[in-house]
Design an enzyme around this catalytic site. Sequence first.
Site, PDB file in Angstrom:
ATOM      1  N   PRO A  19       0.805  -1.229   0.000  1.00  7.05           N
ATOM      2  CA  PRO A  19       0.000   0.000   0.000  1.00  7.05           C
ATOM      3  C   PRO A  19       0.839   1.280   0.000  1.00  7.05           C
ATOM      4  O   PRO A  19       0.421   2.288  -0.574  1.00  7.05           O
ATOM      5  CB  PRO A  19      -0.808  -0.092   1.303  1.00  7.05           C
ATOM      6  N   GLY A  20       2.021   1.249   0.618  1.00  4.54           N
ATOM      7  CA  GLY A  20       2.884   2.440   0.628  1.00  4.54           C
ATOM      8  C   GLY A  20       3.361   2.794  -0.766  1.00  4.54           C
ATOM      9  O   GLY A  20       3.334   3.946  -1.194  1.00  4.54           O
ATOM     10  N   ASP A  77      10.002  -2.777  -8.611  1.00  2.00           N
ATOM     11  CA  ASP A  77      10.751  -3.627  -7.695  1.00  2.00           C
ATOM     12  C   ASP A  77      11.832  -2.747  -7.103  1.00  2.00           C
ATOM     13  O   ASP A  77      12.515  -2.004  -7.816  1.00  2.00           O
ATOM     14  CB  ASP A  77      11.348  -4.859  -8.373  1.00  2.00           C
ATOM     15  N   PHE A 161       7.179   4.473   4.415  1.00  2.00           N
ATOM     16  CA  PHE A 161       6.983   3.048   4.707  1.00  2.00           C
ATOM     17  C   PHE A 161       8.337   2.359   4.718  1.00  2.00           C
ATOM     18  O   PHE A 161       9.376   2.982   4.471  1.00  2.00           O
ATOM     19  CB  PHE A 161       6.026   2.420   3.680  1.00  2.00           C
ATOM     20  N   LYS A 184       9.684  13.808  -0.328  1.00  4.03           N
ATOM     21  CA  LYS A 184      10.321  12.540  -0.706  1.00  4.03           C
ATOM     22  C   LYS A 184      10.177  12.262  -2.206  1.00  4.03           C
ATOM     23  O   LYS A 184      11.141  11.908  -2.864  1.00  4.03           O
ATOM     24  CB  LYS A 184       9.733  11.369   0.107  1.00  4.03           C
TER      25      LYS A 184
HETATM   26  P1  ITT Z   1       5.174  -5.612  -4.346  1.00  4.70           P
HETATM   27  O1  ITT Z   1       6.177  -6.653  -4.784  1.00  4.70           O
HETATM   28  O2  ITT Z   1       3.781  -6.158  -4.255  1.00  4.70           O
HETATM   29  O3  ITT Z   1       5.259  -4.352  -5.136  1.00  4.70           O
HETATM   30  P2  ITT Z   1       6.837  -5.503  -1.996  1.00  4.70           P
HETATM   31  O4  ITT Z   1       6.802  -4.711  -0.730  1.00  4.70           O
HETATM   32  O5  ITT Z   1       7.006  -6.996  -1.862  1.00  4.70           O
HETATM   33  O6  ITT Z   1       5.516  -5.171  -2.824  1.00  4.70           O
HETATM   34  P3  ITT Z   1       9.413  -5.334  -3.288  1.00  4.70           P
HETATM   35  O7  ITT Z   1       9.525  -6.794  -3.473  1.00  4.70           O
HETATM   36  O8  ITT Z   1       9.826  -4.439  -4.412  1.00  4.70           O
HETATM   37  O9  ITT Z   1       7.931  -4.898  -2.928  1.00  4.70           O
HETATM   38  O10 ITT Z   1      10.198  -4.951  -1.978  1.00  4.70           O
HETATM   39  C1  ITT Z   1      10.643  -3.667  -1.789  1.00  4.70           C
HETATM   40  C2  ITT Z   1      10.895  -3.428  -0.327  1.00  4.70           C
HETATM   41  O11 ITT Z   1      11.960  -2.462  -0.225  1.00  4.70           O
HETATM   42  C3  ITT Z   1       9.682  -2.778   0.324  1.00  4.70           C
HETATM   43  O12 ITT Z   1       8.868  -3.723   0.949  1.00  4.70           O
HETATM   44  C4  ITT Z   1      10.333  -1.839   1.322  1.00  4.70           C
HETATM   45  O13 ITT Z   1      10.630  -2.516   2.470  1.00  4.70           O
HETATM   46  C5  ITT Z   1      11.645  -1.454   0.675  1.00  4.70           C
HETATM   47  N1  ITT Z   1      11.472  -0.172  -0.009  1.00  4.70           N
HETATM   48  C6  ITT Z   1      11.364   0.042  -1.343  1.00  4.70           C
HETATM   49  N2  ITT Z   1      11.133   1.335  -1.590  1.00  4.70           N
HETATM   50  C7  ITT Z   1      11.104   1.945  -0.413  1.00  4.70           C
HETATM   51  C8  ITT Z   1      10.885   3.277  -0.009  1.00  4.70           C
HETATM   52  O14 ITT Z   1      10.623   4.232  -0.882  1.00  4.70           O
HETATM   53  N3  ITT Z   1      10.919   3.557   1.286  1.00  4.70           N
HETATM   54  C9  ITT Z   1      11.153   2.591   2.191  1.00  4.70           C
HETATM   55  N4  ITT Z   1      11.340   1.311   1.921  1.00  4.70           N
HETATM   56  C10 ITT Z   1      11.325   0.981   0.617  1.00  4.70           C
END
Ligand code: ITT
Length: 227
Positions: A19-20, A77, A161, A184
């Site tokens: 959701p973030g 990703d 997030f 941000k």
């Molecule tokens: P989807 O695959 O469904 O998109 P996910 O959370 O599993 O959701 P990812 O596999 O791309 O997504 O994991 C990325 C993780 O990296 C995410 O869960 C965050 O913990 C971290 N992350 C990525 N972008 C971020 C941001 O802008 N701020 C903080 N943490 C971030």
Amino acid sequence: MTEPSRRLPARVIVATHNPGKLREIRELLAPHGVEAVGAAALGLAEPEETGDTFEANAALKAEAAARAAGEPALADDSGICVEALGGAPGIYSARWSGGSRDFAGAMARVERELLAAGAPRPWRAHFVSVLALAWPDGPTEIFPGRVDGDLVFPPRGTAGFGYDPIFRPDGHARTFGEMTSEEKHGIPADGSLALSHRARAFQIFARERLQAAPSPALTRSSGSPED
Ligand code: ITT
């Protein structure tokens, strides 16, 4: 090859269950008049991330959604790469939070591993975001973004997030967790570089695939003072 002038329709599927992320991508798309529909809202399954790069995982998420829905799909990703940990957690950033998505625990693990490694400060890190745009009838396009900074402990701020509370981007005194969403990932109206990894990837994507003229409400002035 997708023709260069190809533009997104008024709605795009955002192939994320985070959701973030969905909130940020929705805010980035809105000024271009594109509605973001989350994969979860459409009941689309979350594919297993079997790739070993950000690019591969972004592409497989976007392609699975585009195929299932028959519409263009955008996926992100992303992750945080800590230099003294050899780039970990990297593509495993979400997985470090465990099944319960405990990012306090994931951030504590980063600190624990840095201390165990005896890594000298500053603890350098970068966030990476790779956006993939999949067309149901065409190739998948890739747009990468990155932001460098260092890590601070204890975590600071409650905005954003994931790992936002420990990441302080270069040139700023505050962490992403202490910044507004506009700070941000706002897009500077003058075309200069945005701050976050996702906004930087989005700038490249927007240049090629979206109508210009973002509304001022969702832009950030590039001349904003450093904190
Ligand atoms: P989807 O695959 O469904 O998109 P996910 O959370 O599993 O959701 P990812 O596999 O791309 O997504 O994991 C990325 C993780 O990296 C995410 O869960 C965050 O913990 C971290 N992350 C990525 N972008 C971020 C941001 O802008 N701020 C903080 N943490 C971030």
